[in-house]
Motif scaffolding. Structure first.
Motif, PDB file in Angstrom:
ATOM      1  N   SER A   2       0.715  -1.489   0.057  1.00 44.65           N
ATOM      2  CA  SER A   2      -0.369  -0.130   0.015  1.00 44.65           C
ATOM      3  C   SER A   2       0.685   1.464   0.058  1.00 44.65           C
ATOM      4  N   CYS A   3       0.203   2.341  -0.698  1.00 47.63           N
ATOM      5  CA  CYS A   3       0.755   3.811   0.047  1.00 47.63           C
ATOM      6  C   CYS A   3      -0.114   4.545  -0.700  1.00 47.63           C
ATOM      7  N   LYS A   4       0.369   6.243  -0.617  1.00 45.24           N
ATOM      8  CA  LYS A   4      -0.560   7.086  -0.320  1.00 45.24           C
ATOM      9  C   LYS A   4       0.198   8.120  -1.944  1.00 45.24           C
ATOM     10  N   LEU A   5      -0.649   7.783  -2.630  1.00 46.92           N
ATOM     11  CA  LEU A   5      -0.578   9.121  -3.914  1.00 46.92           C
ATOM     12  C   LEU A   5      -1.455   9.997  -3.973  1.00 46.92           C
ATOM     13  N   ASN A   6      -0.754  10.995  -4.368  1.00 45.62           N
ATOM     14  CA  ASN A   6      -1.115  12.137  -3.607  1.00 45.62           C
ATOM     15  C   ASN A   6      -2.164  12.526  -2.789  1.00 45.62           C
ATOM     16  N   GLY A   7      -1.461  12.283  -1.728  1.00 40.10           N
ATOM     17  CA  GLY A   7      -2.168  12.665  -0.540  1.00 40.10           C
ATOM     18  C   GLY A   7      -3.322  11.020   0.156  1.00 40.10           C
ATOM     19  N   THR A   8      -3.613  10.248  -0.975  1.00 36.22           N
ATOM     20  CA  THR A   8      -4.909   9.673  -1.155  1.00 36.22           C
ATOM     21  C   THR A   8      -3.950   7.833  -0.673  1.00 36.22           C
ATOM     22  N   LEU A   9      -4.939   6.691   0.119  1.00 30.42           N
ATOM     23  CA  LEU A   9      -4.859   5.708   0.182  1.00 30.42           C
ATOM     24  C   LEU A   9      -5.040   5.161  -0.808  1.00 30.42           C
ATOM     25  N   HIS A  10      -4.018   4.295  -1.362  1.00 32.66           N
ATOM     26  CA  HIS A  10      -4.606   2.789  -2.840  1.00 32.66           C
ATOM     27  C   HIS A  10      -3.751   2.391  -2.117  1.00 32.66           C
ATOM     28  N   GLU A  11      -4.214   0.435  -1.727  1.00 29.16           N
ATOM     29  CA  GLU A  11      -4.041  -0.309  -1.500  1.00 29.16           C
ATOM     30  C   GLU A  11      -3.955  -1.751  -3.001  1.00 29.16           C
TER      31      GLU A  11
ATOM     32  N   GLY B 192       9.459  -4.166   3.695  1.00 30.74           N
ATOM     33  CA  GLY B 192       9.780  -2.707   3.457  1.00 30.74           C
ATOM     34  C   GLY B 192       8.972  -1.547   3.452  1.00 30.74           C
ATOM     35  N   THR B 193       9.571  -0.445   3.259  1.00 29.23           N
ATOM     36  CA  THR B 193       9.011   0.424   2.878  1.00 29.23           C
ATOM     37  C   THR B 193       9.074   1.183   1.389  1.00 29.23           C
ATOM     38  N   PHE B 194       8.723   2.228   1.175  1.00 31.41           N
ATOM     39  CA  PHE B 194       8.929   3.068  -0.072  1.00 31.41           C
ATOM     40  C   PHE B 194       8.460   4.278  -0.041  1.00 31.41           C
ATOM     41  N   SER B 195       9.294   5.172  -0.651  1.00 32.15           N
ATOM     42  CA  SER B 195       8.112   6.393  -1.380  1.00 32.15           C
ATOM     43  C   SER B 195       9.222   6.933  -2.484  1.00 32.15           C
ATOM     44  N   GLY B 196       8.291   7.927  -2.431  1.00 25.30           N
ATOM     45  CA  GLY B 196       9.342   8.550  -4.875  1.00 25.30           C
ATOM     46  C   GLY B 196       8.359   9.898  -4.775  1.00 25.30           C
ATOM     47  N   LYS B 197       8.523  10.179  -6.415  1.00 26.25           N
ATOM     48  CA  LYS B 197       8.026  11.322  -6.906  1.00 26.25           C
ATOM     49  C   LYS B 197       8.254  11.033  -8.142  1.00 26.25           C
ATOM     50  N   LEU B 198       6.736   9.752  -8.602  1.00 26.76           N
ATOM     51  CA  LEU B 198       6.894   9.680 -10.115  1.00 26.76           C
ATOM     52  C   LEU B 198       6.278  10.463 -10.841  1.00 26.76           C
ATOM     53  N   ARG B 199       7.136  10.435 -12.190  1.00 27.74           N
ATOM     54  CA  ARG B 199       6.572  10.841 -13.232  1.00 27.74           C
ATOM     55  C   ARG B 199       5.856  10.407 -14.678  1.00 27.74           C
ATOM     56  N   LEU B 200       5.013  10.990 -14.951  1.00 30.71           N
ATOM     57  CA  LEU B 200       4.269  10.143 -16.324  1.00 30.71           C
ATOM     58  C   LEU B 200       5.059   9.855 -17.563  1.00 30.71           C
ATOM     59  N   LEU B 201       5.476   9.041 -17.757  1.00 23.19           N
ATOM     60  CA  LEU B 201       5.995   8.987 -19.011  1.00 23.19           C
ATOM     61  C   LEU B 201       5.431   9.552 -20.399  1.00 23.19           C
ATOM     62  N   ASP B 202       6.460   9.911 -21.183  1.00 24.34           N
ATOM     63  CA  ASP B 202       6.080  11.122 -21.892  1.00 24.34           C
ATOM     64  C   ASP B 202       5.083  11.981 -21.475  1.00 24.34           C
ATOM     65  N   GLY B 203       5.273  12.686 -20.428  1.00 25.87           N
ATOM     66  CA  GLY B 203       4.320  14.151 -19.878  1.00 25.87           C
ATOM     67  C   GLY B 203       4.945  14.526 -18.307  1.00 25.87           C
ATOM     68  N   ASP B 204       4.765  15.585 -18.250  1.00 22.09           N
ATOM     69  CA  ASP B 204       5.448  16.073 -17.394  1.00 22.09           C
ATOM     70  C   ASP B 204       4.713  16.303 -15.573  1.00 22.09           C
ATOM     71  N   GLU B 205       2.825  15.218 -15.691  1.00 19.35           N
ATOM     72  CA  GLU B 205       2.666  14.907 -14.298  1.00 19.35           C
ATOM     73  C   GLU B 205       3.648  14.171 -13.451  1.00 19.35           C
ATOM     74  N   PHE B 206       3.156  14.835 -12.592  1.00 15.76           N
ATOM     75  CA  PHE B 206       4.170  14.076 -10.859  1.00 15.76           C
ATOM     76  C   PHE B 206       3.210  13.590 -10.026  1.00 15.76           C
ATOM     77  N   ILE B 207       3.146  12.310  -9.975  1.00 16.82           N
ATOM     78  CA  ILE B 207       1.996  12.363  -8.402  1.00 16.82           C
ATOM     79  C   ILE B 207       3.500  11.369  -7.700  1.00 16.82           C
ATOM     80  N   ALA B 208       2.830  12.291  -6.153  1.00 19.81           N
ATOM     81  CA  ALA B 208       3.621  12.447  -4.642  1.00 19.81           C
ATOM     82  C   ALA B 208       3.492  10.648  -4.174  1.00 19.81           C
ATOM     83  N   VAL B 209       4.144   9.735  -4.101  1.00 19.55           N
ATOM     84  CA  VAL B 209       4.356   8.733  -3.451  1.00 19.55           C
ATOM     85  C   VAL B 209       4.828   8.382  -1.802  1.00 19.55           C
ATOM     86  N   THR B 210       3.877   8.221  -0.593  1.00 16.05           N
ATOM     87  CA  THR B 210       4.640   8.567   0.684  1.00 16.05           C
ATOM     88  C   THR B 210       3.322   7.010   0.948  1.00 16.05           C
ATOM     89  N   ASP B 211       4.183   7.082   2.113  1.00 16.76           N
ATOM     90  CA  ASP B 211       4.018   5.780   3.378  1.00 16.76           C
ATOM     91  C   ASP B 211       3.898   4.686   2.615  1.00 16.76           C
TER      92      ASP B 211
END
Length: 184
Positions: free
Chosen positions: A42-51, A153-172
């Protein structure tokens, strides 16, 4: 031929993750509230929990004591339309430690959030947000447990849309993924 793998690590790692998760889908049941409580992603994508708790799996059980590949993935629903995958290749061998994309020679690390775009019940393309091996992105994974059972384990990051300039923040982000066992 070996250099080709390092020139196109994003494509190779994505296909490895998709293939492993495909085999997992055929072999294992299990979903969001399956019987094995120790299997999750699981993680949060732009602050929204996704499982991503459907068919959570790691790569095949390593054939040697040195683990050169760590591949983890899961789907958000049984329909396999959205998923998250982590791909790491490391020359020196994985250990219980923190890994940061592009931080060391011999380390390839990325996280991917993907959405299968459907039309008339068929996949027409895939939207991929990638972190770690795309300009302007980053990805961090901490392995807290690497055992005969699998990897946690755990993970986080800043993901970028392939072929675009949109980003998603991955937290928790957190995962607990068993190795794929052949014959199970």
């Amino acid at each position: 031929m070996k250099n080709w793998m390092f020139k196109r690590p994003c494509a190779i790692m994505l296909w490895v993750a998709v293939i492993i998760m495909g085999f997992t889908a055929c072999k294992k049941g299990g979903g969001g509230s399956g019987s094995d409580q120790d299997v999750y992603m699981s993680c949060k994508l732009n602050g929204t929990l996704h499982e991503f708790n459907y068919h959570v799996n790691a790569n095949d059980h390593p054939a040697t004591d040195t683990v050169h590949f760590v591949v983890i993935g899961g789907w958000e629903k049984e329909d396999m339309v959205t998923g998250f995958g982590i791909d790491m290749q490391i020359d020196k061998g994985a250990k219980e430690a923190t890994y940061v994309s592009n931080s060391a020679a011999g380390l390839l690390l990325s996280g991917k959030y993907y959405i299968q775009n459907m039309k008339d019940g068929k996949i027409v393309n895939t939207t991929i947000y990638n972190g770690g091996d795309v300009d302007g992105s980053n990805f961090t994974m901490t392995i807290t447990s690497l055992t005969e059972w699998g990897v946690k384990g755990t993970f986080s990051g800043k993901l970028r849309l392939l072929d675009g300039d949109e980003f998603i923040a991955v937290t928790d982000g957190k995962f607990s993924a068993p190795y794929n066992r052949t014959g199970s």
